[in-house]
Design a protein around this motif. Structure first.
Motif, PDB file in Angstrom:
ATOM      1  N   LEU A  55      15.944 -21.887   4.765  1.00 40.06           N
ATOM      2  CA  LEU A  55      16.853 -20.987   5.476  1.00 40.06           C
ATOM      3  C   LEU A  55      16.114 -20.111   6.482  1.00 40.06           C
ATOM      4  N   ARG A  56      14.954 -19.573   6.116  1.00 41.10           N
ATOM      5  CA  ARG A  56      14.223 -18.698   7.038  1.00 41.10           C
ATOM      6  C   ARG A  56      13.841 -19.430   8.325  1.00 41.10           C
ATOM      7  N   CYS A  57      13.552 -20.725   8.237  1.00 43.06           N
ATOM      8  CA  CYS A  57      13.220 -21.515   9.439  1.00 43.06           C
ATOM      9  C   CYS A  57      14.474 -21.846  10.240  1.00 43.06           C
ATOM     10  N   ARG A  58      15.560 -22.179   9.560  1.00 44.14           N
ATOM     11  CA  ARG A  58      16.819 -22.447  10.269  1.00 44.14           C
ATOM     12  C   ARG A  58      17.328 -21.181  10.952  1.00 44.14           C
ATOM     13  N   HIS A  59      17.177 -20.033  10.282  1.00 48.72           N
ATOM     14  CA  HIS A  59      17.550 -18.743  10.855  1.00 48.72           C
ATOM     15  C   HIS A  59      16.708 -18.473  12.115  1.00 48.72           C
ATOM     16  N   ALA A  60      15.399 -18.693  12.004  1.00 49.87           N
ATOM     17  CA  ALA A  60      14.510 -18.501  13.152  1.00 49.87           C
ATOM     18  C   ALA A  60      14.874 -19.457  14.289  1.00 49.87           C
ATOM     19  N   ALA A  61      15.203 -20.705  13.957  1.00 52.60           N
ATOM     20  CA  ALA A  61      15.565 -21.694  14.980  1.00 52.60           C
ATOM     21  C   ALA A  61      16.839 -21.278  15.715  1.00 52.60           C
ATOM     22  N   ASN A  62      17.803 -20.715  14.999  1.00 48.85           N
ATOM     23  CA  ASN A  62      19.035 -20.240  15.654  1.00 48.85           C
ATOM     24  C   ASN A  62      18.739 -19.133  16.655  1.00 48.85           C
ATOM     25  N   ILE A  63      17.892 -18.201  16.265  1.00 45.73           N
ATOM     26  CA  ILE A  63      17.509 -17.104  17.170  1.00 45.73           C
ATOM     27  C   ILE A  63      16.747 -17.664  18.371  1.00 45.73           C
ATOM     28  N   PHE A  64      15.786 -18.536  18.095  1.00 43.70           N
ATOM     29  CA  PHE A  64      14.983 -19.138  19.157  1.00 43.70           C
ATOM     30  C   PHE A  64      15.877 -19.902  20.128  1.00 43.70           C
ATOM     31  N   SER A  65      16.858 -20.596  19.604  1.00 45.18           N
ATOM     32  CA  SER A  65      17.797 -21.361  20.422  1.00 45.18           C
ATOM     33  C   SER A  65      18.630 -20.449  21.319  1.00 45.18           C
ATOM     34  N   GLU A  66      19.092 -19.325  20.778  1.00 40.42           N
ATOM     35  CA  GLU A  66      19.862 -18.355  21.569  1.00 40.42           C
ATOM     36  C   GLU A  66      19.073 -17.884  22.782  1.00 40.42           C
ATOM     37  N   VAL A  67      17.784 -17.664  22.596  1.00 39.18           N
ATOM     38  CA  VAL A  67      16.937 -17.124  23.659  1.00 39.18           C
ATOM     39  C   VAL A  67      16.489 -18.201  24.643  1.00 39.18           C
ATOM     40  N   THR A  68      16.103 -19.374  24.137  1.00 37.54           N
ATOM     41  CA  THR A  68      15.475 -20.398  24.984  1.00 37.54           C
ATOM     42  C   THR A  68      16.407 -21.530  25.408  1.00 37.54           C
ATOM     43  N   GLY A  69      17.507 -21.704  24.689  1.00 42.52           N
ATOM     44  CA  GLY A  69      18.405 -22.821  24.963  1.00 42.52           C
ATOM     45  C   GLY A  69      18.004 -24.116  24.274  1.00 42.52           C
ATOM     46  N   LEU A  70      16.859 -24.132  23.590  1.00 42.62           N
ATOM     47  CA  LEU A  70      16.449 -25.330  22.849  1.00 42.62           C
ATOM     48  C   LEU A  70      17.404 -25.566  21.686  1.00 42.62           C
ATOM     49  N   LYS A  71      17.706 -26.816  21.424  1.00 42.21           N
ATOM     50  CA  LYS A  71      18.539 -27.188  20.283  1.00 42.21           C
ATOM     51  C   LYS A  71      17.629 -27.789  19.216  1.00 42.21           C
ATOM     52  N   PHE A  72      17.649 -27.218  18.038  1.00 38.67           N
ATOM     53  CA  PHE A  72      16.766 -27.635  16.952  1.00 38.67           C
ATOM     54  C   PHE A  72      17.446 -28.624  16.024  1.00 38.67           C
ATOM     55  N   SER A  73      16.671 -29.603  15.594  1.00 36.87           N
ATOM     56  CA  SER A  73      17.087 -30.533  14.544  1.00 36.87           C
ATOM     57  C   SER A  73      16.364 -30.131  13.271  1.00 36.87           C
ATOM     58  N   VAL A  74      17.084 -30.110  12.165  1.00 39.96           N
ATOM     59  CA  VAL A  74      16.459 -29.824  10.878  1.00 39.96           C
ATOM     60  C   VAL A  74      15.761 -31.102  10.413  1.00 39.96           C
ATOM     61  N   ASP A  75      14.500 -30.965  10.011  1.00 42.32           N
ATOM     62  CA  ASP A  75      13.699 -32.126   9.637  1.00 42.32           C
ATOM     63  C   ASP A  75      12.958 -31.834   8.329  1.00 42.32           C
ATOM     64  N   ASP A  76      13.307 -32.543   7.269  1.00 40.26           N
ATOM     65  CA  ASP A  76      12.666 -32.351   5.964  1.00 40.26           C
ATOM     66  C   ASP A  76      11.158 -32.574   6.011  1.00 40.26           C
ATOM     67  N   LYS A  77      10.694 -33.396   6.949  1.00 45.36           N
ATOM     68  CA  LYS A  77       9.262 -33.705   7.020  1.00 45.36           C
ATOM     69  C   LYS A  77       8.416 -32.502   7.441  1.00 45.36           C
TER      70      LYS A  77
END
Length: 181
Positions: free
Chosen positions: A72-94
């Motif tokens: 969750l902490r990484c998905r939360h960070a990815a959402n914030i990062f996406s808001e700022v940069t426009g990057l779309k993150f994929s969740v990856d178990d690896k």
């Protein structure tokens, strides 16, 4: 001279190997606990937002693919990062941290597999243990640190470690809040 595998970006000779890739590895910000379900604290939110603002200003991320750990902490960070940069993150178990029942050998194999399939330009939001081991495998050399602050950036540009665990906070995150977790 050496050999380049165009499928993986791996360049190797008899003496060494490295990957012709640009990779940003970002440690999630401060989290409330070490559980998988722990979100970022307000400090962690500020750390990630500040790092994302720095990266959006300093780098052209348009051609980068982005991935995050399922924690969750990484998905939360990815959402914030996406808001700022426009990057779309994929969740990856690896790209998750080493599992409780995962051997060191299996963890290193998982990281190696991630490195082999990583796009030529990638951003990962993940955990300290993953970042350090990924960096060592990408550069075929030991990284002489064992922790890094939340929200910090490690940047690998082909065979060069540009920075490892760099803090990119603006004045929005006081120095007293940028502790190593």
């Amino acid at each position: 001279s050496g050999f380049l595998d165009p499928a993986t970006g791996r360049f190797f000779t008899e003496e060494y190997e490295f990957y012709l890739k640009q990779i940003f590895l970002i440690r999630h910000g401060e989290a409330g606990a070490q559980r998988m379900s722990a979100p970022l604290t307000p400090v962690g939110v500020r750390q990630i937002r500040s790092t994302a603002e720095y990266m959006a200003h300093e780098f052209d991320l348009a051609e980068f693919e982005a991935f995050c750990s399922p924690y969750l902490r990484c998905r939360h960070a990815a959402n914030i990062f996406s808001e700022v940069t426009g990057l779309k993150f994929s969740v990856d178990d690896k790209v998750a941290r080493q599992g409780v029942y995962e051997s060191d050998k299996d963890f290193c194999t998982r990281i190696h597999d991630s490195l082999m399939v990583s796009p030529a330009k990638a951003v990962y939001i993940t955990h300290c243990d993953f970042i350090l081991n990924f960096t060592e495998q990408a550069l075929s050399q030991r990284v002489m640190i064992d922790s890094m602050p939340g929200g910090s950036v490690t940047f690998i540009d082909a065979k060069r470690l540009v920075y490892c665990g760099r803090v990119c906070y603006s004045s929005a995150v006081p120095e007293s809040e940028s502790k190593v977790l």
